[in-house]
Design an enzyme around this catalytic site. Sequence first.
Site, PDB file in Angstrom:
ATOM      1  N   TYR A  57      14.677  30.489   8.416  1.00 29.07           N
ATOM      2  CA  TYR A  57      13.448  31.170   8.810  1.00 29.07           C
ATOM      3  C   TYR A  57      13.295  31.268  10.322  1.00 29.07           C
ATOM      4  O   TYR A  57      13.615  30.324  11.050  1.00 29.07           O
ATOM      5  CB  TYR A  57      12.231  30.423   8.253  1.00 29.07           C
ATOM      6  CG  TYR A  57      12.143  30.483   6.747  1.00 29.07           C
ATOM      7  CD1 TYR A  57      12.063  31.693   6.072  1.00 29.07           C
ATOM      8  CD2 TYR A  57      12.146  29.318   5.998  1.00 29.07           C
ATOM      9  CE1 TYR A  57      11.988  31.736   4.689  1.00 29.07           C
ATOM     10  CE2 TYR A  57      12.068  29.344   4.618  1.00 29.07           C
ATOM     11  CZ  TYR A  57      11.997  30.565   3.965  1.00 29.07           C
ATOM     12  OH  TYR A  57      11.928  30.609   2.604  1.00 29.07           O
ATOM     13  N   ARG A  69     -10.770  -0.073  14.280  1.00 27.26           N
ATOM     14  CA  ARG A  69     -10.574   0.744  13.088  1.00 27.26           C
ATOM     15  C   ARG A  69     -11.553   0.300  12.009  1.00 27.26           C
ATOM     16  O   ARG A  69     -12.224   1.110  11.405  1.00 27.26           O
ATOM     17  CB  ARG A  69      -9.114   0.601  12.622  1.00 27.26           C
ATOM     18  CG  ARG A  69      -8.785   1.348  11.361  1.00 27.26           C
ATOM     19  CD  ARG A  69      -7.290   1.341  11.070  1.00 27.26           C
ATOM     20  NE  ARG A  69      -6.796   0.050  10.592  1.00 27.26           N
ATOM     21  CZ  ARG A  69      -5.584  -0.131  10.084  1.00 27.26           C
ATOM     22  NH1 ARG A  69      -4.733   0.880  10.000  1.00 27.26           N
ATOM     23  NH2 ARG A  69      -5.188  -1.331   9.680  1.00 27.26           N
ATOM     24  N   LYS A 114       0.835  -1.210   0.000  1.00 31.50           N
ATOM     25  CA  LYS A 114       0.000   0.000   0.000  1.00 31.50           C
ATOM     26  C   LYS A 114       0.871   1.262   0.000  1.00 31.50           C
ATOM     27  O   LYS A 114       2.054   1.203   0.371  1.00 31.50           O
ATOM     28  CB  LYS A 114      -0.901  -0.018   1.231  1.00 31.50           C
ATOM     29  CG  LYS A 114      -0.127  -0.059   2.537  1.00 31.50           C
ATOM     30  CD  LYS A 114      -0.996  -0.427   3.720  1.00 31.50           C
ATOM     31  CE  LYS A 114      -0.148  -0.541   4.982  1.00 31.50           C
ATOM     32  NZ  LYS A 114      -0.915  -0.963   6.138  1.00 31.50           N
TER      33      LYS A 114
END
Length: 361
Positions: free
Chosen positions: A255, A137, A44
């Site tokens: 940053y 699930r 998958k």
Amino acid sequence: MPSAETRNVTASHRAWIEVDLGAVARNARALIACARKPLLPMVKADAYGLGLLPIVRALEPLDPWGYGVATVVEGEQLRASGIQRPILITSPTTPTEFGRIIASRLTPSHGDAAAIGSWLAAGGTDWHLAIDTGMHRAGVRWDEIASVADAVRKSPPTGAHTHFHSSELDNGTMQQQTQRFRDAVAALPAAPALLHTENSGAIVRTSPSPWSLVRPGVFLYGVGSGAKLQPEPVVQFFAQIVDIHDLNVGDSVSYDATWTATKSTRVATLSVGYADGYRRSLGNVGSVLIGGRRAKIVGTVTMDMTMVDVTDIPCARGDLATMIGKDGNEQITAEDVATACGLSPYEILTGLNARAPRVYR
Ligand SMILES: *Cc1c(COP(=O)(O)O)cnc(C)c1O
């Protein structure tokens, strides 16, 4: 270090991922030796980000029983590439997808009477029963198995499976879930021919497997749980030094200026960033290998570039940096990277499926 196969990539790419297909096959063989049952490799999510078709081509000579996917599209891709073996979709599917599932001869997993009824009405035959033994699930609860008895009698499944929630923890839940699975299967009108429960963590802890098939994923791709059986590393991740600059005390990097030089510091800029799957959260906590030595990331990882401290490391523009892999005596694993930034190694691997090209050896 990168293999000869990657030289062409080095010339034309900023960052790339090297996948050792031989190691994938050896990891699969180790699991067959451990489980003594056929593999149902889970491929998958583009084989955990490493590339569905190259991974499947590496596994084909091992004669796996079939392949496990999460979506209809993933199964269709395997059929389009000529794979004839069974392809099991382990996640739930919807009746709107049943036509395509049947057209591509995929095997869905169903876990409630309504889905089984719709599957039968659509003309579907081959399917596996998903039994929920504690993951909560998907699938029919083990203690509500009677709710599917009628549907199962009308349309008997070819297989039944469950999934462990804590296969890497030694807390007794795997044994509890296994017993629930046995009880649920025993309560069916007839036992399906194919029963399977074990993912990578469970396979290495249960040798030989008591079931018909085993469903490894992450172990194939080089990530192990520290149990007795260790996989060979599969993935290496490289970039190049594209800039080197010397900073004075007080100069900040990247940053939000989250890192500031407290002494004269030489910083190398690498051609890799979070758009290549190298996580932003590795800023100021991760490290890379350059010339066989560890260089700490300074400042935030940006979309396309990452800065590292090379004050004590002789290096030049164009030199290689290893984000995952071996360089000399040093090694950084996918687990190391995951630990540094508080993610799971599963997320690091699947996250590599971004801009950086994959090279296979
Ligand atoms: C992803 C998955 C697996 C493989 O798990 P690993 O921990 O990667 O070995 C097995 N079974 C099911 C149902 C899955 O979703």
